[in-house]
Design an enzyme around this catalytic site. Structure first.
Site, mmCIF file in Angstrom:
data_model
loop_
_atom_site.group_PDB
_atom_site.id
_atom_site.type_symbol
_atom_site.label_atom_id
_atom_site.label_comp_id
_atom_site.label_asym_id
_atom_site.label_seq_id
_atom_site.Cartn_x
_atom_site.Cartn_y
_atom_site.Cartn_z
ATOM 1 N N ARG A 57 -8.925 2.571 -9.471
ATOM 2 C CA ARG A 57 -8.774 3.989 -9.154
ATOM 3 C C ARG A 57 -8.962 4.800 -10.418
ATOM 4 O O ARG A 57 -8.645 4.306 -11.526
ATOM 5 C CB ARG A 57 -7.368 4.218 -8.582
ATOM 6 C CG ARG A 57 -7.158 5.580 -8.010
ATOM 7 C CD ARG A 57 -5.784 5.721 -7.371
ATOM 8 N NE ARG A 57 -5.709 6.971 -6.629
ATOM 9 C CZ ARG A 57 -4.611 7.483 -6.130
ATOM 10 N NH1 ARG A 57 -3.456 6.839 -6.252
ATOM 11 N NH2 ARG A 57 -4.634 8.630 -5.475
ATOM 12 N N GLY A 94 -3.928 1.813 -4.982
ATOM 13 C CA GLY A 94 -4.410 1.586 -3.619
ATOM 14 C C GLY A 94 -4.035 0.220 -3.063
ATOM 15 O O GLY A 94 -4.644 -0.253 -2.099
ATOM 16 N N HIS A 137 -0.526 -7.983 -9.423
ATOM 17 C CA HIS A 137 -0.914 -6.907 -10.341
ATOM 18 C C HIS A 137 -1.373 -7.463 -11.689
ATOM 19 O O HIS A 137 -1.764 -6.703 -12.559
ATOM 20 C CB HIS A 137 0.270 -5.969 -10.604
ATOM 21 C CG HIS A 137 0.638 -5.088 -9.444
ATOM 22 N ND1 HIS A 137 -0.285 -4.421 -8.682
ATOM 23 C CD2 HIS A 137 1.854 -4.740 -8.940
ATOM 24 C CE1 HIS A 137 0.327 -3.710 -7.747
ATOM 25 N NE2 HIS A 137 1.628 -3.895 -7.881
ATOM 26 N N GLY A 193 -2.268 10.465 -1.229
ATOM 27 C CA GLY A 193 -3.447 9.667 -0.853
ATOM 28 C C GLY A 193 -4.746 10.436 -1.009
ATOM 29 O O GLY A 193 -5.673 10.273 -0.217
ATOM 30 N N THR A 251 -1.392 -0.755 -1.324
ATOM 31 C CA THR A 251 -0.899 -0.704 0.056
ATOM 32 C C THR A 251 -2.089 -0.626 1.019
ATOM 33 O O THR A 251 -2.122 -1.291 2.054
ATOM 34 C CB THR A 251 -0.009 0.547 0.242
ATOM 35 O OG1 THR A 251 0.883 0.636 -0.860
ATOM 36 C CG2 THR A 251 0.759 0.494 1.541
ATOM 37 N N TRP A 252 -3.040 0.189 0.651
ATOM 38 C CA TRP A 252 -4.209 0.398 1.509
ATOM 39 C C TRP A 252 -5.053 -0.866 1.632
ATOM 40 O O TRP A 252 -5.411 -1.287 2.734
ATOM 41 C CB TRP A 252 -5.043 1.551 0.926
ATOM 42 C CG TRP A 252 -6.087 2.098 1.829
ATOM 43 C CD1 TRP A 252 -6.226 1.884 3.172
ATOM 44 C CD2 TRP A 252 -7.155 2.971 1.444
ATOM 45 N NE1 TRP A 252 -7.313 2.575 3.647
ATOM 46 C CE2 TRP A 252 -7.897 3.245 2.606
ATOM 47 C CE3 TRP A 252 -7.535 3.551 0.232
ATOM 48 C CZ2 TRP A 252 -9.015 4.084 2.583
ATOM 49 C CZ3 TRP A 252 -8.651 4.385 0.210
ATOM 50 C CH2 TRP A 252 -9.379 4.646 1.384
#
Ligand code: A3P
Length: 299
Positions: free
Chosen positions: A129, A44, A107, A267, A46-47
């Protein structure tokens, strides 16, 4: 992503990001006002980059403005990876000129954040996630890289086997999540912890949490004006996948240049059911339960 190398703190990743992380550790001059997004790849990033950028810059760039930066450059270029920024330049890039608050992403596991960042007390926003969805997303992404290199696709079961043995970019998955979770429990004012699945349920709640965490709460006027909802809409999967910057743009990562469209697939929560065998899913759940037991994190 292969081959992966093992860092002396136990995590692994491919060579360039490893070098980037080491250089970032040596060179990054953090400020207390910095905000660092930390994620495992495909969880996630990018979100949360989009949500943080849109929230912090909402006055200068209203989410519903036609000329919002995401229409032309996309979230990965609005919030760059620390290890990429510092590695790709022979000289230290002029991060000093960036306005406060500076936004970065990484990361690397908590224990390998640049020491200057830890010392500065800057804020860290983590997104975790479900490991099964994280794995399936990684598998699709890895196969795109393999196709580009002319390599055969990897099966989901092959990558699952390696993942369960703790070998995945910036993994083991469980160490990464626990590292940031423990930091969040110890210093909730410094480390904010999100779950992708909860964000999918009601993103607005988490945009408010994010704004509060970085000291930019929404005013009553903004709430009435629907600013939170506009940010949620702007950053939604369905909106972002259709942007020109997504369809035609590219992002430079330390592992190579990738099309922005490759950051958007489905997504969804639970897509693993379409790709992993029940046995593999049970194996991942069992590891998760054992590793997270007693931490306060439930899978
Ligand atoms: P899937 O492959 O399951 O679809 P990252 O940004 O860390 O690389 O993660 C990519 C994953 O997040 C992909 O998951 C992608 O589709 C999903 N994603 C990207 N943008 C999103 C958004 N705005 N909202 C929800 N999920 C998003």
């Amino acid at each position: 992503f292969l081959p992966l190398y093992r860092h002396n703190k136990g995590w692994c990743c491919s060579l360039m990001p490893m070098v980037g992380a080491v250089v970032a550790d040596a060179r990054f001059a953090a400020r207390p006002s910095d905000i660092i997004i930390a994620t495992l790849p495909k969880s996630g990033t990018t979100w949360i980059k989009a949500l943080l950028y849109a929230t912090v810059n909402r006055r200068e760039h209203p989410a519903d403005a036609a000329d919002h930066p995401f229409n032309s450059i996309g979230p990965h270029d609005c919030v760059k990876f620390l290890e990429y920024q510092l590695y790709t330049n022979n000289s230290v890039p002029d991060l000093d000129r960036l306005p406060d608050p500076r936004l970065f992403a990484t990361h690397v596991p908590f224990t390998s954040l640049p020491s200057a960042a830890a010392a500065s007390g800057c804020k860290v926003v983590y997104v975790c996630r479900d490991p099964k969805d994280n794995l399936v997303s990684l598998w699709h992404f890895a196969n795109k890289f393999r196709a580009r290199e002319g390599q055969e696709p990897m099966s989901a079961e092959t990558i699952a086997e390696v993942f369960c043995r703790g070998v995945s970019p910036f993994g083991p998955y469980w160490d990464h999540v626990l590292g940031y979770w423990d930091a969040h429990v110890a210093r909730p004012e410094q480390v904010l912890f999100f779950r992708y699945e909860e964000m999918k349920l009601d993103a607005a709640v988490h945009v408010r949490r994010l704004a509060e965490f970085v000291g930019l709460q929404f005013s009553a006027e903004e709430e009435e004006g629907g600013v939170v909802e506009a940010i949620v809409r702007l950053c939604s999967f369905d909106h972002m996948i259709g942007l020109e910057a997504t369809k035609g743009g590219k992002t430079e990562l330390v592992v190579g240049t990738v099309a922005n469209s490759s950051f958007f697939r489905r997504g969804q929560v639970g897509d693993w059911e379409n790709h992993l065998s029940p046995e593999t899913a049970r194996r991942i759940d069992a590891i998760t339960e054992a590793r997270f037991k007693g931490s306060g994190l439930c899978s």
